[in-house]
Scaffold this motif. Structure first.
Motif, short mmCIF file in Angstrom:
data_model
loop_
_atom_site.label_atom_id
_atom_site.label_comp_id
_atom_site.label_asym_id
_atom_site.label_seq_id
_atom_site.Cartn_x
_atom_site.Cartn_y
_atom_site.Cartn_z
N LYS A 36 0.84 -1.21 0.00
CA LYS A 36 0.00 0.00 0.00
C LYS A 36 0.88 1.25 0.00
O LYS A 36 0.66 2.16 -0.80
CB LYS A 36 -0.91 0.04 1.23
CG LYS A 36 -2.08 -0.89 1.19
CD LYS A 36 -3.07 -0.66 2.32
CE LYS A 36 -2.45 -0.59 3.68
NZ LYS A 36 -3.42 -0.62 4.79
N GLU A 72 -4.71 -11.72 -8.46
CA GLU A 72 -5.32 -11.73 -7.12
C GLU A 72 -4.55 -10.79 -6.18
O GLU A 72 -5.16 -10.01 -5.43
CB GLU A 72 -5.32 -13.15 -6.56
CG GLU A 72 -5.89 -13.24 -5.16
CD GLU A 72 -5.74 -14.63 -4.53
OE1 GLU A 72 -6.42 -14.87 -3.51
OE2 GLU A 72 -4.95 -15.45 -5.05
N GLU A 75 -5.23 -7.13 -6.99
CA GLU A 75 -6.56 -6.72 -6.54
C GLU A 75 -6.62 -6.59 -5.01
O GLU A 75 -7.22 -5.65 -4.49
CB GLU A 75 -7.62 -7.71 -7.03
CG GLU A 75 -9.02 -7.18 -6.85
CD GLU A 75 -10.09 -8.01 -7.54
OE1 GLU A 75 -11.23 -7.95 -7.08
OE2 GLU A 75 -9.78 -8.71 -8.52
N ILE A 76 -5.97 -7.48 -4.30
CA ILE A 76 -5.94 -7.41 -2.83
C ILE A 76 -5.23 -6.14 -2.37
O ILE A 76 -5.71 -5.42 -1.49
CB ILE A 76 -5.31 -8.68 -2.23
CG1 ILE A 76 -6.29 -9.84 -2.36
CG2 ILE A 76 -4.88 -8.47 -0.79
CD1 ILE A 76 -5.73 -11.20 -1.99
N SER A 79 -7.35 -3.13 -3.29
CA SER A 79 -8.55 -3.12 -2.44
C SER A 79 -8.23 -2.62 -1.04
O SER A 79 -9.06 -1.96 -0.40
CB SER A 79 -9.18 -4.51 -2.37
OG SER A 79 -9.78 -4.84 -3.61
N VAL A 82 -8.21 1.02 -1.34
CA VAL A 82 -9.61 1.45 -1.44
C VAL A 82 -10.25 1.45 -0.05
O VAL A 82 -10.96 2.39 0.32
CB VAL A 82 -10.41 0.54 -2.42
CG1 VAL A 82 -11.90 0.80 -2.33
CG2 VAL A 82 -9.91 0.72 -3.85
N GLY A 83 -9.97 0.42 0.74
CA GLY A 83 -10.54 0.30 2.08
C GLY A 83 -10.13 1.43 3.01
O GLY A 83 -10.84 1.74 3.97
N GLU A 88 -10.35 4.34 -5.35
CA GLU A 88 -11.72 3.92 -5.66
C GLU A 88 -11.69 3.04 -6.89
O GLU A 88 -10.98 3.34 -7.85
CB GLU A 88 -12.61 5.14 -5.95
CG GLU A 88 -12.78 6.07 -4.80
CD GLU A 88 -13.56 7.32 -5.18
OE1 GLU A 88 -14.00 7.44 -6.35
OE2 GLU A 88 -13.72 8.19 -4.31
N TRP A 89 -12.49 1.98 -6.83
CA TRP A 89 -12.66 1.17 -8.04
C TRP A 89 -13.56 1.93 -8.99
O TRP A 89 -14.58 2.48 -8.59
CB TRP A 89 -13.27 -0.19 -7.70
CG TRP A 89 -12.35 -1.08 -6.94
CD1 TRP A 89 -12.47 -1.49 -5.65
CD2 TRP A 89 -11.14 -1.68 -7.44
NE1 TRP A 89 -11.40 -2.29 -5.31
CE2 TRP A 89 -10.58 -2.43 -6.39
CE3 TRP A 89 -10.47 -1.65 -8.66
CZ2 TRP A 89 -9.38 -3.14 -6.53
CZ3 TRP A 89 -9.29 -2.35 -8.80
CH2 TRP A 89 -8.76 -3.09 -7.75
N LYS A 92 -17.22 -2.30 -11.54
CA LYS A 92 -17.60 -3.40 -10.65
C LYS A 92 -16.67 -4.58 -10.74
O LYS A 92 -16.53 -5.35 -9.80
CB LYS A 92 -19.04 -3.83 -10.94
CG LYS A 92 -20.04 -2.80 -10.51
CD LYS A 92 -21.46 -3.25 -10.73
CE LYS A 92 -22.36 -2.10 -10.32
NZ LYS A 92 -23.73 -2.37 -10.26
N HIS A 94 -13.52 -4.50 -10.83
CA HIS A 94 -12.24 -4.18 -10.20
C HIS A 94 -11.07 -4.29 -11.18
O HIS A 94 -10.04 -4.87 -10.89
CB HIS A 94 -11.98 -5.06 -8.97
CG HIS A 94 -12.90 -4.79 -7.84
ND1 HIS A 94 -12.73 -5.35 -6.61
CD2 HIS A 94 -14.02 -4.02 -7.74
CE1 HIS A 94 -13.70 -4.94 -5.80
NE2 HIS A 94 -14.48 -4.14 -6.48
N CYS A 97 -8.54 1.28 -11.15
CA CYS A 97 -8.54 1.87 -9.81
C CYS A 97 -8.04 3.31 -9.88
O CYS A 97 -6.97 3.57 -10.43
CB CYS A 97 -7.65 1.02 -8.90
SG CYS A 97 -7.84 1.36 -7.16
#
Length: 179
Positions: A36, A72, A75-76, A79, A82-83, A88-89, A92, A94, A97
């Motif tokens: 991140k 994967e 995306e993790i 995400s 994003v969390g 932001e995605w 839908k 994904h 971003c």
């Protein structure tokens, strides 16, 4: 230390296990945190606003150690950003971003500071001038993603700091500051 253009990569970038999702929860949490920070730092330093999960993105592979992040893992990691409200995605599935290395409120504050520093209170500019005008050269606003800029401007409009007005095309949308 390895570099990507003028960006200094952290040591873990050359550690093959960090390109594979770690099965142990504590290790994975540390891995996610490192990724991140790396993604946000890179995007800020290189003014990257959009990452396509399925597209070539410089951080997603390291040819020196012959490693590439899986779909994967990408995306993790995204995400997780994003969390935290830092991305932001845009779809839908994904696949794309939008990276917010500054939150929208922070971008709004940057705009207000820019207006004050350049004596633009009570003046009119086009949206494009904010992104690429003489005053914005060398500032964080230079080249800002239009979607992010418009959201920050709308936030300021809702606070009564400016008025947005439409032109005949997207290129001549205007902003009247009333700071």
């Amino acid at each position: 230390m390895q570099k990507l253009g003028d960006f200094k990569l952290p040591q873990f970038f050359n550690y093959p296990p960090y390109f594979t999702l770690q099965p142990v929860r504590d290790t994975r949490e540390k891995q996610i945190q490192l990724w991140k920070e790396l993604i946000l730092d890179f995007c800020k330093s290189q003014k990257v606003f959009l990452i396509g999960v399925e597209e070539d993105f410089p951080l997603f592979s390291n040819s020196a150690i012959d490693r590439t992040l899986s779909h994967e893992a990408r995306e993790i990691f995204l995400s997780a950003i994003v969390g935290e409200g830092r991305a932001e995605w845009l779809d839908k599935g994904h696949r794309k971003c939008l990276i917010l290395w500054h939150r929208i409120q922070d971008w709004a504050d940057i705009i207000l500071k820019f207006v004050r520093e350049n004596g633009l209170e009570d003046s009119v500019m086009t949206v494009e001038e904010i992104r690429s005008g003489t005053e914005s050269l060398g500032t964080e606003l230079e080249g800002i993603d239009r979607t992010i800029l418009m959201r920050a401007l709308k936030l300021l409009e809702n606070k009564g700091k400016l008025a947005l007005f439409k032109g005949t095309s997207a290129d001549d949308e205007g902003v009247k500051f009333s700071v």
